[in-house]
Design a protein around this motif. Sequence first.
Motif: not given
Lengths: 197, 817
Positions: A154-162
Amino acid sequence: MVRCFLIHTVCGLSALGPGDSRVLYSRVFGPDPPEQSQNQDPEQRRLLQKERLAVVARQVRSAVSLSRDASGRQLVEVVPGEEALALQEADAGVARLRAGQPFSGEMSALWLSILNLGFTLVCEPHDNLLLAEGTLRTLARLCVEHLHMLGQGSEVLLKSNRVDFMLSRLLPHGQLLFLNHKFAQSLEKEVALYMTK
Amino acid sequence: MYSHGSESLIKQARDIHESELQKFYSRLLKLLQVKDFGHEAVDLLQRLHLILTATKFTKRLPPELHNKIVSLISSPSEQFQLLGSAVLRETLPSSDQDMNYIQNHPYVKNSHGADLLLVQTSSTTSLSHFCAQLLRSLESRHSEALSHSQTHTLPMLSTILTHRPECLTEEHVTILSKKIVDWLRYASITQAVSPGGFFSGSRSRQPCPIAELDGSVSGDFFTVLCVGQGFTEDQWMNVHSFSILRNWLLTYHSVSNSNNTADTAARLQYSLSLSHSHSLPNDDRSVDGSVISMVSATSSSSRLLPPKERLREKSFQYCQRIIEQSDRKAQKRTDCDLQKACLVEAVCILDTLCLEDCSLVYRVFPCIKALYGRLSSDLSYARVLLPIAQFYLNHGEMAAVDCECMWQLVFSRFPSELFNDPLLAHEFLRFIRQNIQTLPSKVPQYTQSFPNLLKFLAWDSAALVDDFVDLLPSMVTTGTAVELLHTLLDLPCLSATLVLQQRSVLLPITEPSARGPQALDAFRNPTFRGLFLFLLRNEAGSGDTMDRLCVLHELLVESADWPRVVQCAQTVPVLLHIFFNTVIKVADEKLLSQLILVQLERSGLLLQVPNYMNEIHRVFSHHLLKLCKLHLSLVVDQSHELLDFAGTTANVFNKEELYTHVVWVLGEYLSLSCDSRCSVRHITSCFEALEAVLFEITSSAPPPGGMCPNPRVITTLMSALAKLASRSHDLIPRVSLFLSKLRTASRGGSVTWCSDDDDLIAIVTRGEELWSLLKTPGVAQSILTPPAHVTKPQWHRDTNVAPPLQLRTLTRLTQPQ
């Protein structure tokens, strides 16, 4: 100027209604046009904006599913490591958003769909769609690579700063940039460097 | 992939309890109060962002936390700047105090905080102030801030110019235009020297020149199509300037004031100097040279120009160079795509320049014409040819250029060969929509090209039906209306044909087998070539439709469940509605009669896509009524054909909707008051035909496996017969006889031709009403064939005309007060 960039689902999800789409990432560029923001307090404005984005996501979702139906292509599960192939086979299209539905002026929603994810750029009438297409493909590629979007995470949710960083380099304030491969390379190096943080 | 894990994360974020949330806030605040933020702070800030975005309702952060996050925007780490501004975007906007903080901090001017300012502030004064600051930073030579500090400025200013043009003063715009000219035209032409590599000794590195996309050394000024190992700051600004240029020119025109006299004088002087160098070769390197040699007074005569005109001139030169550079063969595929995008942009900018200043057309047109010559034979450049077509449309007349080949290419070849490119289709139809007022007059073949244009729709109905809803009215002309109707009805066939065409190219030719697709074999079979070629024609005018339509439908029977064909069939009824609504405004009675004939003829000649025929019949019925109501004499005109249709018993069952309406229309409008040509013979023959059908369907049971006739058909037939009888009283006994027989037959209980008891009761009741009405022929006539003025409101309100009101007046007059 690009109006907004969205990452959302384009397939049936048991949790959502049949035509619905979950917005995973959204970024709106530029202020609301004055006639839209006149008598509203900030809370209402934000609510309306969220609803507008949901409308766009739903419209793109239905455009994607109709296009897939028409072409009769079957979706194949992606083996990790075959992301490049999935990107090459991604469908692209454009949906016309009439004035008022939902933005006050007429817009074109350029979309790219990879398996059950959709990447959408909402462009204004004078935007260069050829350039927008190239930019969208690059953004999608970088998102898939750096956020492992074709896996189970679920990185798109948890790493949106990228994603924010990528947009700040490739689409600063919604401006499409004419980047030849050298310029693009130098920006992608910066992006790769940021991802290591 | 979007997984259950992600879904549950979002749910958790959305449903977080208030107490948990407060605990989370205090934990985050504690972490942010420490001097060095670590990974945990990043993680928690991301979670905060997720919590805020998971719901569309806004949350307010506790003030201490809010202030801490505002201060993050000026953090030296870009990651925290990003996280801070992302969080602040999702909460309620800061108060003005925060805005001032953001504005005044030196680091913040050109980074993510500025974006926040742009999006959330609504005050014009603070935005103006901000713009002034941005411009000041551009003017200053040194910048200690991040490497991209200056590069963000142009996109920001462009956003402000687009959305809030009142925040930029005339002076700002002038300064900025001058800077843009500098960056566009005078950026460094050497590569950036990278800070010492492994082998760099004390020897100073010679800066090497920039290169073109095909590897050769560049011989002119820097543009977006030049490459180097590294790039200097002003080369980056060159890229940004070109990227915002079109938007700038388009909005600039509306922001700045109209020309004052000084401007006009300068422009005149400049164009005079240029008129001497009229026959310039297409090599921009000599442009400046020849101008300099003509005007001896100044070193560069373009300096005489006011900033607006100077920007135009430099933009023109830049676009010319881009066009020349795009001819080179790029080594990388992405650069090839970029060249196309640059060409589109360059042509659009040139178009904008010429619209602003018509005198530029004579200089620009040769360039565009040469480009057209270069690209017209290569269909992969189709999307570049569209802006060129727009240029021709806007300026072709002024430059007295013959655009015939252009229109031939665009309206003939593009739709027939590129119908399956979704982005081209979108841009093509947008081009037509944007020019719909001028196209029919400037492009004579437009109204004849609908068979070709409809190929876009036949291929990708779902995406393009919206565009065609807007465009179809422009394709309806009296000369081609009948052919257009046939073409619309055969759209699913066209869709199937296009699919077959694509498959025919992809699949190898095999022996025709019983198992294989019959349609593909038929498509390749020379005997049926003519049918498919007619569908695939580019222009209207070679015939309304083909003879062997039923053969075609049979060949394509397996296509009825192909997704494209089904989607296409769903859009046809909508288009038919628009067609009829438009044609009714322009057509004369002769054309309308022809259209009715087409309706009757085609009602059985449609591709057998499920539900398609029913939908088409519904549309036909609706418009048949409308047409006949507007032009009362149509029914008498076409009575022969209508009777043919109504007298065929089979139509009761397989074309029920349309049949009902035809019968109704005959009953209502076949009368002397509608058309003086209506004779007793007309009425009698109609009566006899309808009577025969009614007898037939009510005398015996339906064949095994067949259905009973719809009760509505029966009652409509009965009403029609009664109406006709009221106009020719000899027929009344025949009707009355039938109706009493009907009553007798139904007294026995059920009948073989009606399965539902309630329906039977309704039919019989209607029969009795009509029977009792017909007992007094005079009354029957005035009720069943009312004179035309009964439908007008005046008849019911005017005391001089309406009998009830007359009686009332008389009564009042004669009654004693």
